[in-house]
Design an enzyme around this catalytic site. Structure first.
Site, PDB file in Angstrom:
ATOM      1  N   SER A   1       0.746  -1.218   0.100  1.00 48.47           N
ATOM      2  CA  SER A   1      -0.071   0.086   0.020  1.00 48.47           C
ATOM      3  C   SER A   1       0.714   1.140  -0.120  1.00 48.47           C
ATOM      4  CB  SER A   1      -0.706   0.079   1.410  1.00 48.47           C
ATOM      5  OG  SER A   1      -1.758  -1.104   1.482  1.00 48.47           O
TER       6      SER A   1
ATOM      7  N   HIS B   1      -7.406  -0.107   6.089  1.00 48.54           N
ATOM      8  CA  HIS B   1      -7.129  -1.549   6.480  1.00 48.54           C
ATOM      9  C   HIS B   1      -7.210  -2.043   7.680  1.00 48.54           C
ATOM     10  CE1 HIS B   1      -6.060  -2.239   2.021  1.00 48.54           C
ATOM     11  NE2 HIS B   1      -5.268  -1.169   2.219  1.00 48.54           N
TER      12      HIS B   1
END
Lengths: 451, 451, 451, 451
Positions: free
Chosen positions: A296, A383
């Site tokens: 990410s 997340h």
């Protein structure tokens, strides 16, 4: 297939409806919306709605903003009826009078949106209309109420039960693939060859959510690489030339890009469902997969560093970082001269810089918070809120201009450990507790923050 | 196809979610619903919702009614919050405080229904739940508020834009065809051979609306016969042995049966959309079609006749009906002896009886009204409300026991004349004006009503 | 799907072709076949071929037989050309002159069949034509040569690489399901409810081979029951009311019925491919399956017994079968009085009879041979030739009239043990060696044959 | 869809078969082919065939050529058997002994090809193998016999009745679209944007033939432009920026590119079927279309001009072409000075040159013949053989380097006049009579040929 039948059918009913109406409708758009709301002729209602949506779409930006402002003003709650309902409720408080109050207090704009949604292609047109609304809200915050109406209805129409997960691959129609190219928001797809590498290779997968009423439009999609280990950089994943892994031997699924496609659906959350369901798909198709992890970006990190007064250019210089902590990345990491060395050699400086950046990123992601107590970084919020754990910080992971500008090349892995997801999620939801590996925790403690 | 992918997917996410939860949940169902409403863990929310729906489905009739009653009571509007919102609104009346009031006044049951709809198969389970609710309401009218919540959400979820028109034929999966057999509510389908005659013959068509979240369940369907003229009886249409017409030569499409399939969707109207869209499909596929007409039952006619004191057994006897009015149906209609004849011959009595029944039916359909001014007959309300015209009365049109019991065998044709639909609809909607042919009007004037 | 597109397309080209030709073609069919063979106009050739096939189909039985006889006679090899080719070959023997000889010696009927196969629906029409041919051959053995042409071409057109395996279930179109009912040749399907039990239950599967040019016509299909053990009787498998097994727990796949569907494809073998591929499908979908076995009829057994002079009515009576051999089937099998017992009790007689029938069946299947050395029983030839092993004899396995008449109720299991298939097949192919379990071998040794 | 099921299935059976075999097969490829031909184990045969095809594909060019040469030599006709069959035939000449002779004379290579065709993916592998064979034949003409075997079998397997017409558009899977880009042989497709213009615009269509056993591989395709008139140049059709025509208003369908895709299918003709069927599709979808015409290249024209001694550079110069014949293309065509003008002005020269080129092209296409009497130009042979008429010559129609090099920019229109196709075809087939417009005939008469 069903998608195209649906759209054919919608197109046909529209033509019918229009044929039934005949003549022109020169009245102002807002008056026609009013008439639509008052009428109850079903087939003609559909055609009228479509005509309003078409004519709206033909307006320029200012025209649209004006229509939206009129809509917000004119189709508010009917206050006379509301006052009566309040009186009735206060006379006899109870579930029935409360429910009556609820019904009467509904802004008329909601019913108008429902009527327009019946038109062929209505759902898509309303998603585009909200895109306009979000833009117009920046100048006119008074539109927030109307936006609430859209959001309320979209939550209902785009609920999880109506979405369809589809795998997108090289057998997918080009009409959808070109949307993927267009909507990829994290690591831009250069061209059809790049796309083919991402959807056509055996160790690459792409999954998206679709809605029956927007059949060729993905709502959100995720790109996955099947690998033998947790990756520390995006370059090798996107490389044009690379060895392909037999997916049957892969142990790790890497979610390396998640893109929301529809601006008009902002605030309607699909990502959490998507990741969890794709995990299920992958486990079924590739039983050897045991690790599910992201690679990410860290948007906002560079900006925060700047704001915090960290001079990134000198990071790693003039400050001796314990070699032991630097790790395998450092070539010739041994042999550091003990004294008299004014300037570290290049490799050592780089390693020290990477170490410092990593530590600062760990600190940024776990300790820099919003007023509500959640982490400042939006990707982390997503997340961690889903129950993932911040697993690893990767310096020098993204060499692209954007990656350099946003985060000096740092990327991170969030790990979806299936047994811990629920516990992590609950701890985060209740107390903003951040699940993290011990390595990240250690790094964060050593962040070289300016005094 | 997409349907089955969807259901596969839903099944998978459910299993996941359940696996994620683990353990038992022995709490009472209503407490678990409360917990679902409070929680915000998305993936587990989906699995929890599914578990609640499963356990609800496993309850017996009383258990379900009890749960629904608890739901109605417990998940009403939060009145403390409502009172505060009323105060705020009264302090500063305006669209924003009204909207806030609207949001706060929403019964919590609505949000609970939305959360349950996210579960795999949730939509179908909720349609079944409303079926229970409609049954329970007969004993407990206090459930009407909760029913309003279902109806409100179903209107939004089953809006026209989300429905899919499908032709059902002999290539359709058996799983859907057996539902057609089961749901046909007007002229029962005897067996698979009867079904095959209705969907497999070139001059027969069957169309239904389907919803993506209920993929193998038709919501409503219509059966169509392609013919060379407007039919006056149902027998020849359903006959096992009959000559088939080349559909390319057909001029007339006869809608001879329309069935709503889902009790749980009562009050959500699809029929008007369906007929109009099927007209479009047929016009496209068979350009020679020029007449679109129903062959409809007249439920309630026999009951009304009985209530009105008409002795159907003696109709046509002992009262001389002007021969001129009897029409071509009478064999040897001429030669009626002018005098001295006590008892007409059999054919003449039959013709007279048919004439009298027709006239009474014309009167019943056009002049017998509900308190609101609309016609008493529900089928007439449906088609006239859609813009059709009452075209013809057919005595001796339905020899089945049900047809005899309901309407002494009378059936009628409603004509959908495309150019008049809109005008008819509006005249009906505004003033309950009933579009009718001059033949029907004449018949109605001659209805032999008892004094 | 592709099937229906294909047939649509074929229908269209046919119409075109016909339109292009115009006029009537009153010439005799055989002359028109001759003209087709001489012409080379492609589009009109297709239409002409279709017209010939249609007119052939409209002939009665005698007319068809006459056409086939003309075809056999008229479209034989061109002998003048053949003689020349022989001379050329004998002049200069070699691969090229041999190949030229091969080409010239081809009966003209083969090219005619190829041309007719180009017509829309041509393949299906030719399969039907061969059905006629097989019937006509019974009266006219001289047609065998023409039949050889059909068989040669069908082997090429229906080769394994062009067949498509499809699972047939309750989602399958009714048009195909009704063919399954019609073609089931072993255990007749009573009605749609019976069909549904066989294709719709989770522990039942049905697979068939299809050909792209015969899209709704199965060529062969096999019915499979998923069970917990090798079954000894067909009744429980076909029962209307029975407990369903979760297929995930099944260990055994039972092939309980295999039906060839197209008489016109007689001699073109699909069964071996089908079973092996279905085994693969099942292993992939249900990894716990470890046993693949048939439950097969023993046609011809009763006839052989009669021919061999075995009096089945008295089997088990008057002859003491060693109790130890009878097995668990006998209730109270122990305690047989040693002496003075003239007539055994009923259960004992039954057990003895079952034992004797089993032994005779074992003998029949393994020791009664055709002149070529293969077993007399055709089902045995098929499965043993495929590499299966004769595993078990089941007396009292089929209570149906047909089962009683054909084999006094005996059925058998052939086991497909994946590791042994190839070895078994080769031993059978080379030496007609019959793979069998030791139990079967033991039984066969004890067969109570008349002296 | 069915395609991918098929290939899945084929892949599975292959794995099975291979698993069943086990072990290595180190024997030379040709020996393994021999073993395949001798064996009759069906499932293992399939796997063995696949293994042979795979190992063949892994050979280099020389290895493949060697294998093909061995195949041609080793798998020729069995001459001993042939000699016996000849003797038997000569003993008793008749259809049966002739047929026996035919069967025995078949080269064994044909059966080998049939066995390899049963393997998963076998058909495609054999098409590739023939591609190799055609290349190898250039060096070794002795392979022609083997090539005849391929052609014979391919004619049967790729017969018209097994082909599927599919429209290719922007909803087509990318896997097929990239093949279109790759195979376009006339006017190269630059990139995906160019492709999108050709398949995604409403007034553009692309149709191809596909075979079930080669599911993602087009065999041949044609590109169509829907226009308002017969076009005289390719540039405007392929232009990136152009006005789009509503296809409902188009009168003319222009076949502007036809590409055969599979070198390995050379000599198997699909084009004639394709054009005629696409005409049917277009007429059904766009009933206003009345003109079906090509815009075709003239390959070989420039080479022929050069061979004929025509100096193209000076065409139109120094020779006065009657102005009246030049036509509308010439700006200011009038006003040619009568005298003293050495050099015509530029426009006049251009027009004269265009006129001369057109006349020469007319001559080339209609009067320059092959020894067999057909036109030298292959494109003319194809369309004239299909029954089209040479309608118009277009100079300056193709500005591309290839168009200039091949034909100095000349392109032509062949007209498919539905009423004349059959007559044209027959006149051409019987006497090579060339259907042409009077304008073409006139042009050809004036061709400025060198003496």
């Amino acid at each position: 297939m069903s998608g195209s039948l649906l759209s054919d059918m919608l197109a046909r009913i529209s033509e019918t409806g229009r044929a039934l109406i005949g003549g022109d409708e020169p009245a102002p758009l807002i008056e026609r919306a009013e008439a639509l709301l008052r009428a109850d002729g079903e087939a003609t209602g559909t055609a009228r709605a479509r005509a309003i949506l078409d004519d709206y779409a033909a307006l320029d930006r200012d025209g649209r903003a004006a229509f939206l402002a009129q809509m917000a003003e004119r189709f508010a709650t009917d206050t006379a009826a509301l006052d009566a309902a309040i009186a009735a409720y206060q006379d006899a408080p109870g579930p029935d009078t409360a429910r009556a109050l609820h019904i009467v207090s509904e802004p008329r704009s909601q019913e108008l949106l429902r009527l327009m949604n019946r038109a062929p292609g209505g759902t898509e047109a309303l998603v585009r209309m909200r895109e306009d609304l979000l833009a117009a809200m920046r100048a006119d915050p008074g539109l927030a109420g109307l936006d609430g109406d859209f959001r309320h209805l979209f939550s209902s129409w785009f609920n999880r039960g109506f979405l369809e997960l589809r795998r997108v691959d090289w057998q997918t129609p080009a009409a959808i693939l070109e949307k993927i190219i267009q909507y990829e928001a994290v690591h831009a797809i250069q061209d059809w060859s790049d796309l083919r590498r991402r959807v056509g290779a055996p160790d690459r997968q792409l999954y998206g959510f679709f809605h029956p009423a927007l059949s060729d439009e993905p709502l959100i999609f995720v790109e996955v690489a099947l690998t033998a280990e947790i990756p520390g950089a995006i370059g090798p994943i996107l490389a044009g030339e690379r060895a392909t892994l037999d997916p049957a031997n892969a142990t790790t699924a890497v979610f390396y890009s998640i893109s929301n496609c529809q601006i008009g659906l902002r605030g309607i959350s699909f990502g959490s469902f998507l990741i969890k369901q794709v995990v299920e798909e992958l486990r079924r198709d590739f039983p050897r997969l045991s690790t599910f992890v992201t690679l990410s970006p860290v948007p906002g990190f560079a900006a925060w560093l700047a704001g915090a007064g960290v001079d990134v250019d000198t990071l790693g210089r003039g400050r001796v970082v314990p070699v032991a902590a630097i790790g395998a990345g450092l070539e010739g990491g041994a042999g550091i001269p003990g004294d008299g060395v004014e300037l570290p050699d290049r490799a050592r400086v780089q390693a020290a810089r990477a170490e410092a950046l990593s530590a600062l990123a760990a600190h940024y992601l776990t300790a820099v918070k919003r007023p509500d107590g959640g982490p400042m970084n939006p990707v982390a919020r997503f997340h961690l809120g889903n129950g993932a754990r911040l697993e690893r910080i990767n310096p020098d992971a993204d060499a692209s201009p954007r990656g350099q500008a946003e985060s000096h090349g740092v990327m991170v892995n969030y790990l979806y450990a299936l047994d811990d997801i629920e516990r992590n999620h609950e701890a985060y939801a209740a107390r903003f507790e951040i699940a993290q590996s011990s390595a990240v925790r250690r790094l964060a403690r050593n962040a070289p923050l300016p005094a």
